[in-house]
Design a protein around this motif. Structure first.
Motif, PDB file in Angstrom:
ATOM      1  N   ALA A 238       0.739  -1.041   0.136  1.00 44.68           N
ATOM      2  CA  ALA A 238       0.006   0.191   0.033  1.00 44.68           C
ATOM      3  C   ALA A 238       0.902   1.239  -0.083  1.00 44.68           C
ATOM      4  CB  ALA A 238      -1.003  -0.250   1.268  1.00 44.68           C
ATOM      5  N   LEU A 239       0.518   2.283  -0.839  1.00 39.92           N
ATOM      6  CA  LEU A 239       1.362   3.504  -0.954  1.00 39.92           C
ATOM      7  C   LEU A 239       0.186   4.556  -1.072  1.00 39.92           C
ATOM      8  CD1 LEU A 239       3.470   3.676  -4.243  1.00 39.92           C
ATOM      9  CD2 LEU A 239       1.747   2.020  -3.648  1.00 39.92           C
ATOM     10  N   PRO A 240       0.660   5.846  -0.779  1.00 41.87           N
ATOM     11  CA  PRO A 240      -0.404   6.994  -0.886  1.00 41.87           C
ATOM     12  C   PRO A 240      -0.709   7.273  -2.429  1.00 41.87           C
ATOM     13  CG  PRO A 240       1.640   7.815  -0.128  1.00 41.87           C
ATOM     14  CD  PRO A 240       1.921   6.336  -0.164  1.00 41.87           C
ATOM     15  N   SER A 241      -1.961   7.603  -2.726  1.00 43.74           N
ATOM     16  CA  SER A 241      -2.285   7.845  -4.122  1.00 43.74           C
ATOM     17  C   SER A 241      -1.593   9.165  -4.609  1.00 43.74           C
ATOM     18  CB  SER A 241      -3.729   8.301  -3.972  1.00 43.74           C
ATOM     19  OG  SER A 241      -4.038   8.775  -5.426  1.00 43.74           O
ATOM     20  N   PRO A 242      -0.769   9.107  -5.787  1.00 44.34           N
ATOM     21  CA  PRO A 242       0.067  10.233  -6.348  1.00 44.34           C
ATOM     22  C   PRO A 242      -0.834  11.548  -6.038  1.00 44.34           C
ATOM     23  CG  PRO A 242       0.125   8.263  -7.851  1.00 44.34           C
ATOM     24  CD  PRO A 242      -0.944   8.027  -6.732  1.00 44.34           C
ATOM     25  N   LEU A 243       0.017  12.603  -5.747  1.00 48.42           N
ATOM     26  CA  LEU A 243      -0.762  13.727  -5.560  1.00 48.42           C
ATOM     27  C   LEU A 243      -1.508  14.253  -6.897  1.00 48.42           C
ATOM     28  CD1 LEU A 243      -1.143  15.842  -3.165  1.00 48.42           C
ATOM     29  CD2 LEU A 243       0.714  16.893  -3.712  1.00 48.42           C
ATOM     30  N   LYS A 244      -0.632  14.227  -7.909  1.00 51.65           N
ATOM     31  CA  LYS A 244      -1.063  14.604  -9.087  1.00 51.65           C
ATOM     32  C   LYS A 244      -2.635  14.166  -9.503  1.00 51.65           C
ATOM     33  CE  LYS A 244      -0.288  15.035 -14.075  1.00 51.65           C
ATOM     34  NZ  LYS A 244       0.680  14.404 -15.069  1.00 51.65           N
ATOM     35  N   ILE A 245      -2.654  12.730  -9.420  1.00 46.33           N
ATOM     36  CA  ILE A 245      -3.889  11.984  -9.682  1.00 46.33           C
ATOM     37  C   ILE A 245      -5.087  12.283  -8.717  1.00 46.33           C
ATOM     38  CG2 ILE A 245      -4.654   9.321  -9.440  1.00 46.33           C
ATOM     39  CD1 ILE A 245      -2.422   8.950 -11.309  1.00 46.33           C
ATOM     40  N   GLN A 246      -4.577  12.524  -7.406  1.00 51.59           N
ATOM     41  CA  GLN A 246      -5.452  12.851  -6.455  1.00 51.59           C
ATOM     42  C   GLN A 246      -6.182  14.346  -6.846  1.00 51.59           C
ATOM     43  OE1 GLN A 246      -4.763  13.199  -2.311  1.00 51.59           O
ATOM     44  NE2 GLN A 246      -3.292  11.303  -2.505  1.00 51.59           N
ATOM     45  N   ASN A 258      -7.669   4.973  -2.760  1.00 48.20           N
ATOM     46  CA  ASN A 258      -6.536   4.375  -2.492  1.00 48.20           C
ATOM     47  C   ASN A 258      -5.694   4.358  -3.849  1.00 48.20           C
ATOM     48  OD1 ASN A 258      -7.042   2.155  -4.158  1.00 48.20           O
ATOM     49  ND2 ASN A 258      -7.830   1.144  -2.070  1.00 48.20           N
ATOM     50  N   PHE A 259      -4.484   4.015  -3.850  1.00 48.09           N
ATOM     51  CA  PHE A 259      -3.516   4.198  -4.810  1.00 48.09           C
ATOM     52  C   PHE A 259      -3.968   3.404  -6.002  1.00 48.09           C
ATOM     53  CE2 PHE A 259      -0.182   2.505  -7.810  1.00 48.09           C
ATOM     54  CZ  PHE A 259       0.846   3.723  -7.696  1.00 48.09           C
ATOM     55  N   ILE A 260      -4.466   2.143  -5.995  1.00 47.96           N
ATOM     56  CA  ILE A 260      -5.238   1.217  -7.056  1.00 47.96           C
ATOM     57  C   ILE A 260      -6.289   1.862  -7.574  1.00 47.96           C
ATOM     58  CG2 ILE A 260      -5.625  -0.932  -7.775  1.00 47.96           C
ATOM     59  CD1 ILE A 260      -2.649  -0.788  -7.550  1.00 47.96           C
ATOM     60  N   VAL A 261      -7.266   2.062  -6.831  1.00 45.20           N
ATOM     61  CA  VAL A 261      -8.669   2.376  -7.242  1.00 45.20           C
ATOM     62  C   VAL A 261      -8.486   3.788  -7.768  1.00 45.20           C
ATOM     63  CG1 VAL A 261     -11.037   3.086  -6.389  1.00 45.20           C
ATOM     64  CG2 VAL A 261      -9.991   1.033  -5.475  1.00 45.20           C
ATOM     65  N   ASP A 262      -7.612   4.607  -7.287  1.00 40.39           N
ATOM     66  CA  ASP A 262      -7.434   5.874  -7.986  1.00 40.39           C
ATOM     67  C   ASP A 262      -6.929   5.827  -9.364  1.00 40.39           C
ATOM     68  OD1 ASP A 262      -8.363   7.161  -5.599  1.00 40.39           O
ATOM     69  OD2 ASP A 262      -6.544   8.241  -5.214  1.00 40.39           O
ATOM     70  N   ILE A 263      -5.999   4.983  -9.564  1.00 35.70           N
ATOM     71  CA  ILE A 263      -5.452   4.738 -11.155  1.00 35.70           C
ATOM     72  C   ILE A 263      -6.582   4.366 -12.019  1.00 35.70           C
ATOM     73  CG2 ILE A 263      -3.751   3.319 -12.232  1.00 35.70           C
ATOM     74  CD1 ILE A 263      -2.191   5.161 -10.828  1.00 35.70           C
ATOM     75  N   ILE A 393       0.512   2.692 -12.746  1.00 35.62           N
ATOM     76  CA  ILE A 393       0.863   1.716 -11.386  1.00 35.62           C
ATOM     77  C   ILE A 393       2.439   2.018 -11.466  1.00 35.62           C
ATOM     78  CG2 ILE A 393       0.864  -0.271 -10.300  1.00 35.62           C
ATOM     79  CD1 ILE A 393      -1.924  -0.474 -11.226  1.00 35.62           C
ATOM     80  N   LEU A 394       3.229   1.439 -12.401  1.00 38.43           N
ATOM     81  CA  LEU A 394       4.626   1.266 -12.432  1.00 38.43           C
ATOM     82  C   LEU A 394       5.167   2.501 -12.293  1.00 38.43           C
ATOM     83  CD1 LEU A 394       4.925  -1.614 -15.057  1.00 38.43           C
ATOM     84  CD2 LEU A 394       5.423  -1.886 -12.716  1.00 38.43           C
ATOM     85  N   ASN A 395       4.761   3.502 -12.963  1.00 32.65           N
ATOM     86  CA  ASN A 395       5.202   4.971 -13.028  1.00 32.65           C
ATOM     87  C   ASN A 395       5.447   5.564 -11.757  1.00 32.65           C
ATOM     88  OD1 ASN A 395       6.521   7.027 -14.409  1.00 32.65           O
ATOM     89  ND2 ASN A 395       4.371   8.088 -14.191  1.00 32.65           N
ATOM     90  N   TYR A 396       4.305   5.365 -11.025  1.00 32.98           N
ATOM     91  CA  TYR A 396       4.039   6.032  -9.511  1.00 32.98           C
ATOM     92  C   TYR A 396       4.504   5.107  -8.406  1.00 32.98           C
ATOM     93  CZ  TYR A 396       1.774   9.947 -11.988  1.00 32.98           C
ATOM     94  OH  TYR A 396       1.514  11.123 -12.559  1.00 32.98           O
ATOM     95  N   GLY A 397       4.638   4.030  -8.650  1.00 33.50           N
ATOM     96  CA  GLY A 397       4.564   2.827  -7.711  1.00 33.50           C
ATOM     97  C   GLY A 397       5.971   2.299  -7.415  1.00 33.50           C
TER      98      GLY A 397
END
Ligand SMILES: [Zn+2]
Lengths: 818, 348
Positions: A238-246, A258-263, A393-397
């Motif tokens: 688990a990791l925080p959702s990227p700020l840009k995406i949020q 969360n990270f995955i659902v946001d993506i 996911i890879l780019n931000y994760g």
């Protein structure tokens, strides 16, 4: 639907187009922009990450302190700070002189200047999240940044720039434009700008691709699900959702989960492809994904925490026998992504629009995904969207999850779409639009829209629409429409339209009747043709009424008239003269209905134009001459007189009209009649009468109300055309005849007997007085006017006619003469 | 001779007496009595003349006769003069006594008023008739065929949903029409091209009642089919209509839109007549008002009618009567039209 201006800018360079002019352009090119709003505060740089090197007390104040802040490798600033949550070594946002931030007290604009605070220089300001327009919980203290180093431009890194949001009306025929990339593609075509494709190439992450599992996809019916893709990722922490995406999701009204659902949501709004993510570890690990119809009473708990009972209307994704989610609508709670998810399965699919619509209606459940599936997602988009999700996911994760691995893509179904070739004729294009375009101009427009030009000759183009427009471009006229749209409707020159011959116009009996009544002082009303359910069994019922008050189609205008009467009585109106001229609806003939209903072009419904009027009280202006008012008894005759004038104006012969007493639920049984026209056959024309005493009582009426209803269709049928008769110059001779008759003899019968027995020299016969002699007998006086157009009638001739009338009357009725 | 002289004196005496009496007369009826007395058959004058026969001398007879005639003429003349002046006097008196307060109110009925929707329908009808459109009518209770199939609306189109259309118990295919475009098809089935028609009528949509929406409303449908009909002519027709309807030149904006039965299709906005595109409450601060939908008739629609419509083109347009009435009169709530409050109707 909301679109972010900066997000669109990822795919088409809008640096020379302001949000408002983009909105105006889109509005003129089929995508109506209802509103342009802003997202985020108007924060302006320089705002830099700075590292706190020292914190010292202020010599002249207790509540504020002096800091030394490093804002680049070489530069250190003195800044006064009033917050107490900072420590030496913290990296914090520093607004330098010239910057604009938010005033934390009232959110107004706060310009940063070099200043002296209680004698100490302050060369900037340390900022809280709120002062930067960020919705952080911890808004009181200075915003402590993780993983930042001095000198970083925070406007870019924290996405502090204000964004503009375009609220665009979604078009039902353009599912390809329900996403930022799709809309950007449209914008690029409109402006003829280059389109920038989204980054989906996974080559740079090749070393993270690994075949660590195998997924089996079984599609029960390819009609419901023509194409279905899955891919897996493992070693996710688990990791925080990227700020840009949020920030981007928030700007278009999507909550960060969360990270995955946001993506997956990000890809949905970017590519228009709904995605779903399953927690692989929560599945029963046999790796079978089955796309099938729901079974009776199958139950699933959706991610909204509600239990849904499924049936064969619903398409579901099942892991063997266990339902994982409702296809295209919502995922299941049991396989939801959580903080502990380690292995993820991503789904990208095409479902049948109709199937999803029925499923969604049945459950009363809709979502951003179902909205798109209902309009039709683009099959060609499935794979690149899945790749885009993996890419993001890879780019931000990867920075925080360096062991992340992704599988290859598992597919079932067919990704191919049938390409259509359409032949468009240049002459047809130009004649439809009133233009003189050349083949080259047309080809250019079509290529901007992504069409492929298969071949051209002098007058014809063979083209293939792009794979994302296969739904709405199916015939040559669709291509012509696209040419018109891109050419610009405003650029099509105006041409005067030719006039052509008139059809014979039928005399408008309706307007005539209305003008007579308006002249009498009636106000015209328009009432609902859907009325509350009544006792009549024959009435036409609406199967899906909006309310009980609008359930059946009226068979008479009288209920509406009485309702409006009541409405105005309740508003203290004392004199009400109203009429309505409108349709009533009845089923024509019940015997034939079974055969009739088979004809898809007929309804078996009769629509009849009726004229209905009501009088209550006096419609004269207050009479300062104080004439005596008429008695109630007169309301009926007053309205009857008006009715007769209407009929005369419509070309009906009053001598052919007879009245007959009737029973009508809304009318006074002793004071109501139906009237008929006695031409070749007797035809009922309508009814007239006083409102029933019960209604009078219920409405607490002080005067009597009277109503008539007249069938205008029948009047039209019998209407006599006006015809000139030469005007006789011989004198008219009048004679009065007074007859005492029993009360039960109808005046109408007596009069028609007089007319019958007289010869053609009688030109009219009018009742001039009526006197009740006693309980049983009435004395009637008629004035008879005689004229012979050729000679002057002598007294002897007239006497003999009168004698003949009297003789015949006494033969047939019990009468005496005076 | 004495007799002769007496005769003359007598005649002059009567004349003088009569003229003296006349000066005292101030009423027509007294004048009539005077006339009887001096000029009637039984007057002194006549009595005297009866004696004329007793005179022997023809000369004398002649001279007295002449005198008598002169006197008679004088009296007659005086009578007529007096009659004239007396009747003038009496009319003057009547006029003096009969003057009224001409500012008292007139005795009249309240005048009736047409419903505002009637007025708008008449106005629209007149404008299009002036442009050569013939007004035709079609039924409100329709079939799936005319309301959807013939208009190129797919079986699966969301408009067919129960949520938008009222269905009836008459038969599964019988519904309350949701648009007047049905009349296009009915008119084309009946008439060979070219044709140029409008139809104004009631339509039904399954919508909750609020200030903007009512399940019953009215539409105007227009259709022009001919050889070489083009989009530019459609623009001309509607621009003309808008200018005539609002009684001033208003800018229009044709925006691409999508309707199943026309292609290309457009939504037409006109410059808000209240704020001239500056934005106001009426236009929702947009500066433009959505007025109508239109387009070139879809070839499928023409093809469905039959081979006589081959090689023809057409344009069609549709607009809401209530919406136009609300804009024209500045009415802010559609429910006013169906409440029929007399205080509302009397304003038009
Ligand atoms: Zn305005």
């Amino acid at each position: 639907m909301k679109f972010s201006y900066s997000w669109l800018n990822d795919f088409v360079n809008l640096s020379n187009i302001s949000p408002q002019s983009l909105a105006d352009k889109l509005t003129n090119y089929a995508f109506e922009v209802e509103e342009v709003s802003t997202y985020g505060a108007n924060i302006v740089g320089p705002i830099i990450a700075g590292k706190i090197l020292e914190i010292n007390p202020h010599p002249n104040a207790d509540k504020i302190r002096l800091t030394k802040v490093q804002i680049s490798d070489t530069e250190i600033r003195d800044i006064v700070c009033g917050a107490w949550n900072i420590e030496v070594g913290n990296v914090v946002p520093v607004a330098l002189p010239g910057a604009l931030v938010l005033n934390r007290h009232d959110n107004s604009v706060l310009p940063i200047k070099k200043s002296k605070i209680r004698g100490q220089t302050s060369d900037g300001m340390l900022c809280s999240a709120a002062e930067l327009g960020l919705n952080n919980n911890d808004s009181n203290g200075i915003y402590i940044l993780d993983n930042f180093y001095p000198g970083q431009n925070l406007i870019e890194k924290l996405y502090l720039n204000q964004d503009f949001i375009l609220h665009i009306e979604p078009r039902s025929n353009r599912p390809d434009a329900l996403s930022h990339f799709g809309m950007a593609r449209e914008i690029a075509a409109i402006y003829d700008f280059p389109l920038i494709e989204p980054q989906t190439n996974l080559d740079e992450f090749k070393q993270h691709c690994e075949n660590f599992l195998k997924l089996n996809i079984i599609i029960e019916n390819l009609d419901d699900c023509p194409y279905f893709l899955l891919a897996a990722l493992k070693n996710f922490k688990a990791l925080p959702s990227p700020l840009k995406i949020q920030r981007r999701l928030e700007s278009i009204g999507v909550r960060s989960i969360n990270f995955i659902v946001d993506i997956t949501n990000y890809v949905l709004h970017e590519m228009g492809q709904p995605m779903h993510a399953y927690d692989y570890n929560k599945l029963n690990q046999n790796n079978n994904f089955i796309v099938r119809k729901g079974l009776p009473n199958e139950v699933i708990t959706a991610i909204d925490n509600r239990e849904k009972i499924l049936d064969s209307t619903n398409l579901i994704i099942a892991n063997d026998s266990i339902p994982l989610g409702i296809a295209g609508i919502m995922g299941g709670k049991d396989s939801e992504i959580s903080d502990t998810t380690n292995t993820i399965v991503l789904e990208s699919a095409t479902f049948n629009a109709k199937t999803i619509r029925h499923s969604s209606r049945k459950l009363g459940l809709s979502s951003d995904s179902s909205l798109r599936f209902e309009r039709g997602v683009i099959k060609a988009n499935n794979l690149i969207s899945l790749q885009r999700a993996i890419y993001l996911i890879l780019n931000y994760g990867l920075a925080q999850n360096p062991d992340l691995k992704y599988s290859s893509v598992f597919a079932q179904g067919n990704s191919e779409s049938d390409l259509v070739e359409l032949t468009v004729n240049l002459i047809k294009i130009n004649s439809t639009l009133g233009l003189a375009l050349t083949i080259v101009q047309v080809s250019n427009i079509l290529m901007r829209l992504g069409f492929k030009i298969v071949s051209t000759d002098n007058n014809e183009l063979v083209v293939t629409p792009p794979n994302y427009r296969l739904k709405d471009i199916t015939s040559p006229i669709d291509v012509i429409e696209e040419i018109a749209r891109l050419y610009g409707y405003e650029n099509i020159p105006i041409n005067k339209a030719d006039s052509i011959d008139s059809l014979p116009s039928n005399t408008n009996i309706s307007n005539l009747a209305n003008s007579v009544l308006v002249g009498y002082g009636f106000n015209e009303i328009w009432t609902s043709s859907l009325i509350p359910k009544n006792i009549s069994a024959n009435s036409i019922r609406v199967l899906n009424p909006i309310s009980r008050d609008h359930e059946v189609l009226r068979e008479s205008l009288i209920p509406g008239l009485i309702e409006v009467f009541k409405y105005n009585l309740d508003r203290q109106y004392k004199d009400i003269w109203i009429f309505e001229n409108a349709f009533t609806y009845t089923i024509k003939d019940n015997n034939n209905s079974s055969t009739q209903s088979l004809n898809p072009k007929t309804t078996n419904v009769q629509e009849t134009r009726m004229l209905s009027a009501l009088i209550y009280g006096n419609n004269e202006n207050s009479n300062w001459l104080a004439h005596t008012k008429e008695t109630d008894y007169c309301a009926y005759f007053r309205l009857k007189g008006i009715l007769e004038n209407v009929l005369t104006n419509l070309g009906m012969d009053l001598n052919l009209i007879t009245y007959e007493i009737i029973n009508h639920p809304q009318l006074h049984p002793g004071r109501s009649a139906k009237f008929a026209y006695n031409a070749d056959i007797k035809t009922d024309l309508g009814i007239i009468g006083e409102l029933h005493p019960q209604i009078n009582h219920k409405f607490n009426l002080k005067n009597r109300a009277c109503i008539f209803e007249l069938d205008l269709n029948k009047c039209e049928q019998y209407q006599a055309k006006a015809k000139f008769k030469s005007i006789a110059v011989t004198p008219v001779v009048s004679r009065d005849i007074t007859i005492d008759v029993l009360k039960n003899i109808l005046q109408q019968d007596l009069k028609s007997a007089i007319i019958n027995y007289a010869d053609s020299k009688l030109i009219n016969c009018e009742l001039t007085s009526l006197y009740h002699l006693n309980e049983n007998t009435t004395s009637l006086t008629y004035r008879l006017n005689f004229q012979d157009p050729n000679t002057t009638l002598t007294a002897i001739e007239i006497d003999s006619i009168i004698d003949l009338i009297k003789l015949n009357l006494s033969k047939n009725y019990q009468v005496t003469f005076r | 001779m004495v007799f002769n002289e007496n005769f003359e004196i007598e005649l002059n005496n009567i004349k003088n007496e009569a003229l003296t009496k006349l000066t005292d007369i101030n009423k027509i009826d007294l004048l009539e009595i005077w006339k009887q007395e001096y000029l009637g058959r039984k007057s002194k004058f006549n009595d005297l003349l009866k004696l004329l026969g007793k005179i022997d001398s023809i000369e004398q007879k002649k001279s007295i006769g002449e005198l008598a005639n002169t006197i008679k003429e004088t009296l007659n003349q005086s009578y007529e003069n007096y009659q004239q002046s007396l009747s003038e006097l009496e009319i003057t008196k009547q006029i003096e006594t009969e003057s009224i307060d001409i500012t008292l109110p007139g005795l009249n009925r309240k005048s009736g008023h047409y419903h505002p929707l009637s007025l708008i329908c008449q106005r629209i009808g007149n404008i299009f008739q002036g442009m050569g459109f013939n007004q035709v009518f079609g039924p409100e209770i329709e079939t799936n065929y005319y309301n959807f199939d013939a208009l190129n609306i797919d079986f699966d189109h969301p408009a067919r949903d129960e949520q938008d259309t009222f269905y009836t118990n008459v038969a599964p295919h019988v519904l309350l029409r949701s648009q007047t475009s049905t009349v296009q098809i009915r008119a084309m089935e009946k008439t060979n091209p070219p044709l140029k028609i409008i139809s104004i009528g009631r339509v039904y949509r399954n919508e909750e009642i609020n200030a903007r929406k009512y399940p019953i409303f009215h539409q105007v449908e227009g259709l022009y089919v001919n050889k070489n009909v083009n989009f530019g002519q459609l623009k001309w027709t509607l621009q003309k209509f808008i200018n005539l309807f609002f009684e001033r030149d208003l800018k229009t904006r044709f925006r691409p839109d999508f309707f199943p039965f026309t292609e290309p299709s457009a939504e037409v906005d006109c410059e808000c007549p209240f704020c001239e595109t500056q934005g106001c409450k009426t236009c929702g601060y947009k500066g433009w008002l959505e007025i109508l939908g239109c387009g070139m008739v879809h070839p499928n629609v023409l093809k469905n009618i039959g081979p006589n419509y081959e090689n023809y083109e057409g344009f069609a347009f549709g607009m809401g009567v209530e919406r136009l009435a609300m804009i024209k009169f500045g009415i802010n709530d559609i429910r006013y039209f169906y409440n029929n409050d007399i205080r509302f109707i009397e304003q038009f």
